[in-house]
Scaffold this motif. Structure first.
Motif, PDB file in Angstrom:
ATOM      1  N   PRO A  29       8.034  -2.029  -4.353  1.00 14.05           N
ATOM      2  CA  PRO A  29       6.989  -2.030  -5.534  1.00 14.05           C
ATOM      3  C   PRO A  29       7.587  -3.051  -6.559  1.00 14.05           C
ATOM      4  N   SER A  30       6.486  -3.784  -6.907  1.00 16.82           N
ATOM      5  CA  SER A  30       6.833  -5.051  -7.932  1.00 16.82           C
ATOM      6  C   SER A  30       7.029  -4.763  -9.338  1.00 16.82           C
ATOM      7  N   GLY A  31       7.522  -3.329  -9.589  1.00 15.70           N
ATOM      8  CA  GLY A  31       7.662  -3.170 -10.752  1.00 15.70           C
ATOM      9  C   GLY A  31       6.271  -2.792 -11.519  1.00 15.70           C
ATOM     10  N   GLY A  32       5.198  -2.729 -11.171  1.00 16.90           N
ATOM     11  CA  GLY A  32       3.992  -2.452 -11.433  1.00 16.90           C
ATOM     12  C   GLY A  32       3.806  -0.913 -11.525  1.00 16.90           C
ATOM     13  N   ARG A  33       2.303  -0.623 -11.694  1.00 15.06           N
ATOM     14  CA  ARG A  33       2.128   0.675 -11.635  1.00 15.06           C
ATOM     15  C   ARG A  33       2.330   1.446 -10.339  1.00 15.06           C
ATOM     16  N   ALA A  34       2.471   2.631 -10.169  1.00 15.81           N
ATOM     17  CA  ALA A  34       2.779   3.175  -8.815  1.00 15.81           C
ATOM     18  C   ALA A  34       1.646   3.264  -8.053  1.00 15.81           C
ATOM     19  N   GLU A  35       0.569   2.841  -8.350  1.00 18.11           N
ATOM     20  CA  GLU A  35      -0.654   2.842  -7.492  1.00 18.11           C
ATOM     21  C   GLU A  35      -0.495   1.662  -6.202  1.00 18.11           C
ATOM     22  N   GLU A  36       0.389   1.011  -6.340  1.00 21.76           N
ATOM     23  CA  GLU A  36       0.585   0.035  -5.404  1.00 21.76           C
ATOM     24  C   GLU A  36       0.796   0.751  -3.812  1.00 21.76           C
ATOM     25  N   THR A  40       0.889   5.493   5.184  1.00 21.11           N
ATOM     26  CA  THR A  40       0.574   5.992   6.154  1.00 21.11           C
ATOM     27  C   THR A  40       0.358   7.855   5.939  1.00 21.11           C
ATOM     28  N   TYR A  41      -0.497   8.132   6.695  1.00 20.83           N
ATOM     29  CA  TYR A  41      -0.818   9.904   6.314  1.00 20.83           C
ATOM     30  C   TYR A  41       0.342  10.696   6.496  1.00 20.83           C
ATOM     31  N   ASP A  42       1.350  10.123   7.441  1.00 21.55           N
ATOM     32  CA  ASP A  42       2.279  10.960   7.918  1.00 21.55           C
ATOM     33  C   ASP A  42       3.499  10.802   6.768  1.00 21.55           C
ATOM     34  N   ASN A  43       3.359   9.836   5.589  1.00 17.24           N
ATOM     35  CA  ASN A  43       4.224   9.938   4.535  1.00 17.24           C
ATOM     36  C   ASN A  43       3.615   9.327   3.336  1.00 17.24           C
ATOM     37  N   PHE A  44       2.619  10.170   2.957  1.00 21.58           N
ATOM     38  CA  PHE A  44       2.147   9.847   1.908  1.00 21.58           C
ATOM     39  C   PHE A  44       2.847  10.574   0.581  1.00 21.58           C
ATOM     40  N   PRO A  45       2.812   9.839  -0.475  1.00 15.28           N
ATOM     41  CA  PRO A  45       3.559  10.526  -1.527  1.00 15.28           C
ATOM     42  C   PRO A  45       3.044  11.159  -2.407  1.00 15.28           C
ATOM     43  N   SER A  46       2.814  12.409  -2.066  1.00 11.84           N
ATOM     44  CA  SER A  46       1.982  13.188  -2.711  1.00 11.84           C
ATOM     45  C   SER A  46       2.639  13.690  -4.122  1.00 11.84           C
ATOM     46  N   GLU A  47       4.122  13.657  -4.164  1.00  7.87           N
ATOM     47  CA  GLU A  47       5.012  14.047  -5.276  1.00  7.87           C
ATOM     48  C   GLU A  47       4.550  12.899  -6.326  1.00  7.87           C
ATOM     49  N   GLN A  48       4.535  11.782  -5.972  1.00  8.01           N
ATOM     50  CA  GLN A  48       4.176  10.857  -6.919  1.00  8.01           C
ATOM     51  C   GLN A  48       2.985  10.793  -7.718  1.00  8.01           C
ATOM     52  N   VAL A  49       1.850  11.093  -6.702  1.00  9.27           N
ATOM     53  CA  VAL A  49       0.498  11.364  -7.268  1.00  9.27           C
ATOM     54  C   VAL A  49       0.475  12.713  -8.220  1.00  9.27           C
ATOM     55  N   ALA A  50       1.125  13.714  -7.837  1.00  9.32           N
ATOM     56  CA  ALA A  50       1.299  14.908  -8.825  1.00  9.32           C
ATOM     57  C   ALA A  50       2.019  14.378 -10.064  1.00  9.32           C
ATOM     58  N   LYS A  51       2.955  13.880 -10.090  1.00  6.17           N
ATOM     59  CA  LYS A  51       3.695  13.526 -11.049  1.00  6.17           C
ATOM     60  C   LYS A  51       2.729  12.753 -12.201  1.00  6.17           C
ATOM     61  N   LYS A  52       2.006  11.771 -11.576  1.00  3.52           N
ATOM     62  CA  LYS A  52       1.198  10.975 -12.433  1.00  3.52           C
ATOM     63  C   LYS A  52      -0.337  11.284 -12.719  1.00  3.52           C
ATOM     64  N   PRO A 250     -22.529  14.435  -5.977  1.00  7.12           N
ATOM     65  CA  PRO A 250     -23.726  13.979  -7.007  1.00  7.12           C
ATOM     66  C   PRO A 250     -23.549  13.548  -8.205  1.00  7.12           C
ATOM     67  N   THR A 251     -22.243  13.758  -8.652  1.00  5.83           N
ATOM     68  CA  THR A 251     -21.684  13.469 -10.266  1.00  5.83           C
ATOM     69  C   THR A 251     -20.898  12.110 -10.215  1.00  5.83           C
ATOM     70  N   GLY A 252     -20.597  11.493  -8.903  1.00  4.49           N
ATOM     71  CA  GLY A 252     -19.633  10.300  -8.969  1.00  4.49           C
ATOM     72  C   GLY A 252     -18.458  10.403  -9.772  1.00  4.49           C
ATOM     73  N   PRO A 253     -17.927   9.258  -9.975  1.00  2.00           N
ATOM     74  CA  PRO A 253     -16.493   9.532 -10.797  1.00  2.00           C
ATOM     75  C   PRO A 253     -16.614   9.112 -12.246  1.00  2.00           C
ATOM     76  N   LYS A 254     -15.616   9.490 -12.862  1.00  2.00           N
ATOM     77  CA  LYS A 254     -15.580   9.182 -14.432  1.00  2.00           C
ATOM     78  C   LYS A 254     -14.331   8.150 -14.405  1.00  2.00           C
ATOM     79  N   ALA A 255     -14.524   7.423 -15.764  1.00  2.00           N
ATOM     80  CA  ALA A 255     -13.459   6.435 -16.033  1.00  2.00           C
ATOM     81  C   ALA A 255     -12.257   7.172 -16.304  1.00  2.00           C
ATOM     82  N   GLY A 256     -11.347   6.451 -15.592  1.00  2.00           N
ATOM     83  CA  GLY A 256      -9.814   7.076 -15.636  1.00  2.00           C
ATOM     84  C   GLY A 256      -9.617   8.068 -14.620  1.00  2.00           C
ATOM     85  N   GLU A 257     -10.524   8.606 -13.886  1.00  2.00           N
ATOM     86  CA  GLU A 257     -10.291   9.665 -12.787  1.00  2.00           C
ATOM     87  C   GLU A 257      -9.578   9.024 -11.701  1.00  2.00           C
TER      88      GLU A 257
END
Length: 706
Positions: A29-36, A40-52, A250-257
């Motif tokens: 990771p380039s030092g940017g946001r964790a979204e980078e 793969t599905y067998d190594n998805f960083p679920s903990e990172q997602v939960a933390k953020k 039916p409701t779509g996404p929200k800003a920041g979601e």
């Protein structure tokens, strides 16, 4: 609109020409946001997602999304969006099918298509859908097969082992089985896919709204596109029944979601060496851009000859324009001194770390210099390889068919592991589906593209080149193309089947001029391929694997591998960005499309939209952008919320995302999607497709329980 399908396919071909392996290593990771990251599905960083974001995708959530996600074998993504096999993807991903089903009398590209009854759904000639059902680690088996080998021997042993693994898997399961190289030799996984080849067209809007804004708006934002097509997968002549699908929100996404993108990104090269990037920048990209710019002019002139010429060339012209813009965006990233300087600095830092450890230096230290020497060697025959073996000199659907038949006659009798990769048993179902497709082939368009490419052959290699003399003789490129295209009978599918089944004897006995032409040029093409595999592909793969192992030893699977046109999941948020000193908001609305419309292409709304203006809720969000990390191949990917609902449909990236092939900038890179609310509003108010909306939102189907 990204026409990320074509960008993906072109990028894969370009990168192969530089000697890429299926993946180019772990990416720090380039030092940017964790979204980078395309994980793969067998190594998805679920903990990172939960933390953020406070949401942790668990195994059940990941399985549901994976099994609902689909890969279009031609270079796109899609998803099941109903329990009855309904598939959502992009219009530009299905455009070839739509064009092939069209005629001069009924042009579905222009008018759109809606099957109001199941029996009205039209079968696409050659669409294949792949659903990932399982992943198996085969690393030790592959590494054992290549132990202590180098160069061509390494490459041959690896390909043979891939072929054995894939064939054994397919024979045992009946599935499509692909060995996927991850972390450039750090891991080898066997991906097992359920294959659907009976795929039918359900709905497609008009081209004018699917690609509203045309090339000027392509890879930009704001956008106002309904870039969607609905297909249906069939199994044994019945719609597929599935429990794993993504109901349309039916409701779509929200800003920041928080949102996820599930798809099959084609390829990234974020760990290419500096020498490889320089080869792209200085040799590959300039050549590609020049040739496409000229072909664009040729096709534009052809389209101006009349409405039928415009219809049959529209998809081809669109692909050329799209790939030109995509490659140019990547070239601009490599020409940016600051960006390229970061790539140089990153390589120097890794090399310095290796040099500090004598053991690492002995094992890995020479790999960068070896690749630099290989790239210099490749430059000496890049053009002939591109033109003759890669087929840039023979731009013709009919020639592609002829070459496939000629090579199949030689390859199919060989043991599976000894064949060219495109003729392995695991590849034959897709190959034969395309080879025996009933899709129309337009001879006058084929003649124009073949003439152009033969002209480039003479221009690039010179009139006195032996192969040019063999190909053209005393004829002009126009005369050769006319003789071959007008004389061949390969538009006849029955003849193709006879030549396929008859093998070498049938090909040798054939007097078809395109077959004879393919036979004549094949020795030179095979010689160039052998040289490429021996001098470039094998050595580059082996040295790239050494570099990746040096990094993989430090990071392991804590980072994501480069894209390999295999299923990945990224996460991010709905978020705008700053560009040229102004704020770009994350959403557009339907009113903006009418404000942007001029009545002239590419800003001409179709009549159906003009007639429905008073019925539409013009405040409905139309397109939006997210911070998700995507690349070519993600076209048609669903944008998914935490409840496993489809809130959008990826169809593009902004201009900054084109540099995502080499690195990710979270401040600027954006994925562009159609909002689910726009899909629902357009289907009901413009197209009167209420039944389709009901299927997309089945009663009693709840979103995923959090």
């Amino acid at each position: 609109m990204t026409r990320f399908r074509r960008a993906a396919g072109k990028a894969r071909r370009i990168l192969r020409m530089v000697g890429w392996c299926l993946a180019i290593g772990a990416v720090v990771p380039s030092g940017g946001r964790a979204e980078e990251g395309m994980w793969t599905y067998d190594n998805f960083p679920s903990e990172q997602v939960a933390k953020k974001y406070g949401f942790k995708p668990d195994a059940a959530w990941l399985e549901r999304v994976r099994l609902a996600s689909l890969r279009l074998a031609g270079g796109c993504s899609g998803s099941f969006v109903s329990p009855n096999g309904l598939v959502m993807t992009n219009h530009h991903c299905a455009a070839t099918c739509i064009e092939e089903l069209s005629t001069a009398q009924q042009n579905y590209i222009e008018s759109g298509f809606l099957a109001r009854r199941p029996e009205a759904e039209l079968k696409c000639p050659d669409v294949e859908l792949n659903q990932l059902t399982a992943i198996e680690d085969v690393t030790e088996r592959v590494k054992k097969a290549t132990a202590n080998l180098s160069g061509q021997q390494f490459s041959d042993a690896q390909k043979a082992e891939f072929a054995r693994i894939e064939k054994a898997c397919a024979d045992a399961t009946g599935l499509r089985c692909d060995v996927v190289n991850l972390y450039q030799g750090g891991l080898y996984n066997l991906y097992k896919y359920k294959r659907y080849q009976d795929v039918r067209l359900v709905f497609a809007p008009e081209f004018r709204i699917a690609f509203f804004g045309g090339d000027p708006d392509n890879f930009n934002f704001p956008r106002y596109d309904l870039d969607v097509t609905f297909l249906r997968a069939y199994d044994k002549s019945q719609p597929v029944k599935t429990e794993h699908y993504l109901p349309l929100s039916p409701t779509g996404p929200k800003a920041g979601e928080l949102v996820f993108v599930s798809g099959s990104p084609g390829s990234t090269s974020r760990l290419f060496t500096v020498a490889q990037l320089e080869f792209l920048r200085d040799v590959v990209f300039p050549e590609s851009l020049k040739r496409r710019a000229e072909l664009r002019g040729v096709l534009t002139q052809f389209a101006r000859q009349g409405p039928e010429q415009r219809r049959i060339s529209q998809e081809t012209l669109f692909g050329v324009e799209n790939s030109f813009k995509a490659i140019n965006g990547q070239q601009q990233a490599l020409l940016d001194r600051e960006f390229f300087g970061r790539k140089v600095a990153a390589e120097q830092k890794l090399r310095a770390a290796v040099a500090r450890d004598p053991a690492l230096e002995r094992k890995y230290g020479k790999a960068w210099d070896e690749i630099a020497l290989i790239e210099k060697r490749y430059e000496t025959f890049y053009r002939p390889y591109l033109l003759v073996e890669r087929g840039a000199a023979f731009n013709s659907k009919l020639f592609d068919i002829a070459r496939t038949l000629v090579r199949a006659a030689q390859e199919r009798p060989k043991p599976n592991e000894k064949r060219l990769r495109e003729f392995r048993d695991s590849a034959l179902p897709s190959l034969t589906q395309s080879l025996f497709s009933e899709a129309p082939i337009y001879g006058d368009l084929d003649e124009v593209t073949l003439t152009f490419s033969l002209t480039k052959l003479r221009e690039y290699l010179g009139t006195d080149d032996p192969l040019v003399r063999q190909v053209l003789g005393k004829e002009s490129p126009e005369e050769v193309a006319r003789r071959l295209v007008q004389g061949t009978k390969l538009t006849n599918v029955a003849l193709r089947k006879l030549l396929w089944e008859g093998g070498a004897a049938a090909v040798a006995a054939s007097s078809d001029p395109m077959i004879r032409f393919a036979v004549a040029v094949d020795p030179a093409a095979r010689a160039l391929r052998l040289r490429y595999e021996r001098e470039i592909e094998g050595p580059v793969n082996q040295n790239s694997e050494l570099i990746a192992q040096a990094l993989f030893a430090q990071t392991g699977t804590s980072v994501y591998p480069d894209a390999t046109f295999s299923p990945r999941l990224s996460y991010g948020a709905v978020e705008g960005y700053e560009h040229n000193g102004r704020r770009v908001e994350p959403f557009t609305d339907m009113a903006g499309a009418f404000e942007r419309a001029t009545g002239k292409d590419p800003y001409a709304l179709p009549p159906s939209w003009l007639a429905a203006k008073d019925r539409l809720n013009l405040a409905t969000p139309f397109n939006f952008v997210t911070t998700n990390d995507i690349i070519g191949g993600n076209s048609g990917s669903p944008v998914i919320d935490s409840r496993a609902q489809a809130v959008g449909l990826i169809f593009d990236g902004n201009i900054h995302s084109l540099g995502g092939a080499f690195g990710f900038d979270a401040a600027l890179n954006r994925a562009v999607a159609v909002d689910s609310r726009a899909l629902i509003e357009a289907l009901r108010a413009v197209y009167g497709a209420g039944a389709l909306v009901d299927e997309l939102q089945p009663k009693g189907r709840s979103a995923f329980t959090l």
